[in-house]
Motif scaffolding. Structure first.
Motif, PDB file in Angstrom:
ATOM      1  N   THR A 126      15.588 -28.457  64.348  1.00 23.00           N
ATOM      2  CA  THR A 126      16.057 -29.543  63.487  1.00 23.00           C
ATOM      3  C   THR A 126      17.282 -29.077  62.695  1.00 23.00           C
ATOM      4  N   LEU A 127      17.996 -30.061  62.143  1.00 18.04           N
ATOM      5  CA  LEU A 127      19.241 -29.768  61.432  1.00 18.04           C
ATOM      6  C   LEU A 127      19.207 -30.333  60.011  1.00 18.04           C
ATOM      7  N   PRO A 128      20.069 -29.839  59.123  1.00 15.50           N
ATOM      8  CA  PRO A 128      20.165 -30.447  57.795  1.00 15.50           C
ATOM      9  C   PRO A 128      20.440 -31.946  57.869  1.00 15.50           C
ATOM     10  N   ASP A 129      21.110 -32.374  58.916  1.00 13.00           N
ATOM     11  CA  ASP A 129      21.416 -33.795  59.083  1.00 13.00           C
ATOM     12  C   ASP A 129      20.145 -34.638  59.167  1.00 13.00           C
ATOM     13  N   ASN A 130      19.064 -34.064  59.679  1.00 15.20           N
ATOM     14  CA  ASN A 130      17.805 -34.810  59.744  1.00 15.20           C
ATOM     15  C   ASN A 130      17.339 -35.251  58.363  1.00 15.20           C
ATOM     16  N   MET A 131      17.496 -34.374  57.366  1.00 16.53           N
ATOM     17  CA  MET A 131      17.086 -34.739  56.014  1.00 16.53           C
ATOM     18  C   MET A 131      17.991 -35.820  55.432  1.00 16.53           C
ATOM     19  N   HIS A 132      19.243 -35.825  55.837  1.00 15.33           N
ATOM     20  CA  HIS A 132      20.147 -36.895  55.420  1.00 15.33           C
ATOM     21  C   HIS A 132      19.628 -38.231  55.927  1.00 15.33           C
ATOM     22  N   TRP A 133      19.190 -38.256  57.173  1.00 13.39           N
ATOM     23  CA  TRP A 133      18.614 -39.473  57.740  1.00 13.39           C
ATOM     24  C   TRP A 133      17.302 -39.833  57.061  1.00 13.39           C
ATOM     25  N   VAL A 134      16.499 -38.836  56.764  1.00 11.83           N
ATOM     26  CA  VAL A 134      15.215 -39.078  56.096  1.00 11.83           C
ATOM     27  C   VAL A 134      15.424 -39.819  54.778  1.00 11.83           C
ATOM     28  N   LYS A 135      16.323 -39.329  53.956  1.00 10.98           N
ATOM     29  CA  LYS A 135      16.529 -39.930  52.637  1.00 10.98           C
ATOM     30  C   LYS A 135      17.128 -41.336  52.751  1.00 10.98           C
ATOM     31  N   ARG A 136      17.973 -41.561  53.736  1.00 10.60           N
ATOM     32  CA  ARG A 136      18.562 -42.887  53.919  1.00 10.60           C
ATOM     33  C   ARG A 136      17.522 -43.888  54.428  1.00 10.60           C
ATOM     34  N   LYS A 137      16.627 -43.433  55.296  1.00  8.81           N
ATOM     35  CA  LYS A 137      15.543 -44.320  55.755  1.00  8.81           C
ATOM     36  C   LYS A 137      14.566 -44.594  54.610  1.00  8.81           C
ATOM     37  N   GLU A 138      14.254 -43.562  53.857  1.00  5.90           N
ATOM     38  CA  GLU A 138      13.364 -43.728  52.716  1.00  5.90           C
ATOM     39  C   GLU A 138      13.918 -44.763  51.740  1.00  5.90           C
ATOM     40  N   ALA A 139      15.213 -44.755  51.534  1.00  8.06           N
ATOM     41  CA  ALA A 139      15.829 -45.685  50.586  1.00  8.06           C
ATOM     42  C   ALA A 139      15.629 -47.135  51.003  1.00  8.06           C
ATOM     43  N   VAL A 140      15.644 -47.404  52.313  1.00  9.41           N
ATOM     44  CA  VAL A 140      15.395 -48.762  52.809  1.00  9.41           C
ATOM     45  C   VAL A 140      13.969 -49.191  52.503  1.00  9.41           C
ATOM     46  N   VAL A 141      13.015 -48.315  52.801  1.00  8.71           N
ATOM     47  CA  VAL A 141      11.599 -48.649  52.578  1.00  8.71           C
ATOM     48  C   VAL A 141      11.337 -48.900  51.098  1.00  8.71           C
ATOM     49  N   LEU A 142      11.885 -48.061  50.241  1.00  5.68           N
ATOM     50  CA  LEU A 142      11.631 -48.191  48.802  1.00  5.68           C
ATOM     51  C   LEU A 142      12.285 -49.444  48.224  1.00  5.68           C
ATOM     52  N   ARG A 143      13.453 -49.818  48.721  1.00  5.68           N
ATOM     53  CA  ARG A 143      14.137 -50.983  48.156  1.00  5.68           C
ATOM     54  C   ARG A 143      13.551 -52.303  48.659  1.00  5.68           C
ATOM     55  N   TRP A 144      13.227 -52.367  49.963  1.00  2.76           N
ATOM     56  CA  TRP A 144      12.807 -53.646  50.523  1.00  2.76           C
ATOM     57  C   TRP A 144      11.321 -53.710  50.878  1.00  2.76           C
ATOM     58  N   GLY A 145      10.613 -52.605  50.765  1.00  5.02           N
ATOM     59  CA  GLY A 145       9.175 -52.611  50.966  1.00  5.02           C
ATOM     60  C   GLY A 145       8.713 -52.869  52.381  1.00  5.02           C
ATOM     61  N   CYS A 146       9.569 -52.574  53.341  1.00  4.36           N
ATOM     62  CA  CYS A 146       9.195 -52.773  54.738  1.00  4.36           C
ATOM     63  C   CYS A 146       9.717 -51.601  55.557  1.00  4.36           C
ATOM     64  N   SER A 147       9.302 -51.549  56.806  1.00  5.29           N
ATOM     65  CA  SER A 147       9.762 -50.467  57.671  1.00  5.29           C
ATOM     66  C   SER A 147      11.240 -50.647  57.997  1.00  5.29           C
ATOM     67  N   THR A 148      11.891 -49.547  58.299  1.00  5.22           N
ATOM     68  CA  THR A 148      13.301 -49.617  58.679  1.00  5.22           C
ATOM     69  C   THR A 148      13.467 -50.368  59.997  1.00  5.22           C
ATOM     70  N   MET A 149      12.465 -50.291  60.864  1.00  7.28           N
ATOM     71  CA  MET A 149      12.550 -51.025  62.123  1.00  7.28           C
ATOM     72  C   MET A 149      12.497 -52.529  61.872  1.00  7.28           C
ATOM     73  N   ARG A 150      11.627 -52.958  60.952  1.00  5.51           N
ATOM     74  CA  ARG A 150      11.571 -54.398  60.649  1.00  5.51           C
ATOM     75  C   ARG A 150      12.898 -54.867  60.058  1.00  5.51           C
ATOM     76  N   MET A 151      13.469 -54.086  59.160  1.00  8.57           N
ATOM     77  CA  MET A 151      14.751 -54.455  58.572  1.00  8.57           C
ATOM     78  C   MET A 151      15.832 -54.537  59.642  1.00  8.57           C
ATOM     79  N   ARG A 152      15.837 -53.578  60.549  1.00 10.91           N
ATOM     80  CA  ARG A 152      16.836 -53.578  61.618  1.00 10.91           C
ATOM     81  C   ARG A 152      16.712 -54.832  62.483  1.00 10.91           C
ATOM     82  N   LEU A 153      15.488 -55.155  62.889  1.00 13.27           N
ATOM     83  CA  LEU A 153      15.262 -56.327  63.740  1.00 13.27           C
ATOM     84  C   LEU A 153      15.611 -57.614  63.010  1.00 13.27           C
ATOM     85  N   SER A 154      15.296 -57.647  61.712  1.00 17.40           N
ATOM     86  CA  SER A 154      15.623 -58.819  60.906  1.00 17.40           C
ATOM     87  C   SER A 154      17.125 -59.046  60.853  1.00 17.40           C
ATOM     88  N   LEU A 155      17.886 -57.969  60.680  1.00 15.10           N
ATOM     89  CA  LEU A 155      19.344 -58.090  60.651  1.00 15.10           C
ATOM     90  C   LEU A 155      19.892 -58.505  62.014  1.00 15.10           C
TER      91      LEU A 155
END
Length: 221
Positions: A126-155
């Motif tokens: 794994t790479l440090p970049d993985n943690m960058h992705w982790v925090k960005r995905k986490e931010a979606v879940v915390l702000r909108w209360g749904c999975s990142t996949m649901r948000m992606r499909l909704s968009l």
């Protein structure tokens, strides 16, 4: 792929999501307008390899806003604490090691404080970049209360970007890619935790979380 493929290639396909993803995209670009024989001839594939690709494509296409919402509701936990986080994280890690060759980062935290409850990689690479992705995905879940996949499909159904829908000046702190999932508990409103997986194709990042939670629930009804 000259000369077709044999069972060894089919096994490699099963184990390597990037190889699978690449060939699946080839089928998708053809629009599924050809017959099975024409498709296999065009791709120079044996039937067993072609069937594996079609199954993978079907699994990807079966994800909808409604189906992912159903997954989220079906994954509600009876309770959630550090012990539960450890068990789910351990299940996800073991499943990734069995099914994939690529390493992932597995991250589980409280929603209210981002207190880390479980963190592990499935193996070296794994790479440090993985943690960058982790925090960005986490931010979606915390702000909108749904999975990142649901948000992606909704968009995708709106054919708009996150920036367009929410009028953001800087959407880079969010990653609308599968692999971020809300932890919800029966009888509790809102999100109590976040599970993130980074390292696989986004559909696989999402599915290993769902499978892990469902496996935990089967063992702890």
């Amino acid at each position: 792929m000259p000369g077709g493929v044999d069972l060894q290639m089919t096994e490699a396909l099963r184990k390597d999501p990037l190889l699978l993803q690449g060939h699946t995209r080839r089928i998708f670009r053809m629009g599924m307008l050809l017959s099975e024989h024409e498709m296999r001839t065009r791709l120079d594939m044996k039937p067993i390899f072609y069937e594996s690709l079609v199954q993978a494509l079907s699994a990807t296409m079966s994800l909808t806003v409604e189906s992912v919402t159903t997954q989220e509701e079906a994954c509600r936990l009876p309770s959630f604490d550090s012990n539960v986080a450890w068990e789910i994280g351990h299940i996800i890690r073991a499943n990734v090691q069995k099914k994939f060759t690529r390493p992932v980062v597995i991250y589980i935290a409280h929603a209210n404080s981002s207190q880390l409850l479980f963190f592990a990689t499935s193996g070296p690479g794994t790479l440090p970049d993985n943690m960058h992705w982790v925090k960005r995905k986490e931010a979606v879940v915390l702000r909108w209360g749904c999975s990142t996949m649901r948000m992606r499909l909704s968009l995708q159904t709106k054919t708009k970007t996150l920036q367009e829908v929410y009028e953001m000046s800087d959407p880079s702190i969010y990653a609308v890619h599968g692999g971020g999932f809300p932890v919800k508990v029966e009888g509790v409103e809102g999100v109590v935790g976040v599970i993130v997986v980074s390292g696989l194709a986004q559909e696989d990042d999402h599915s290993v979380i769902v499978d892990g939670i469902q496996e935990y629930l089967a063992k702890n009804p």
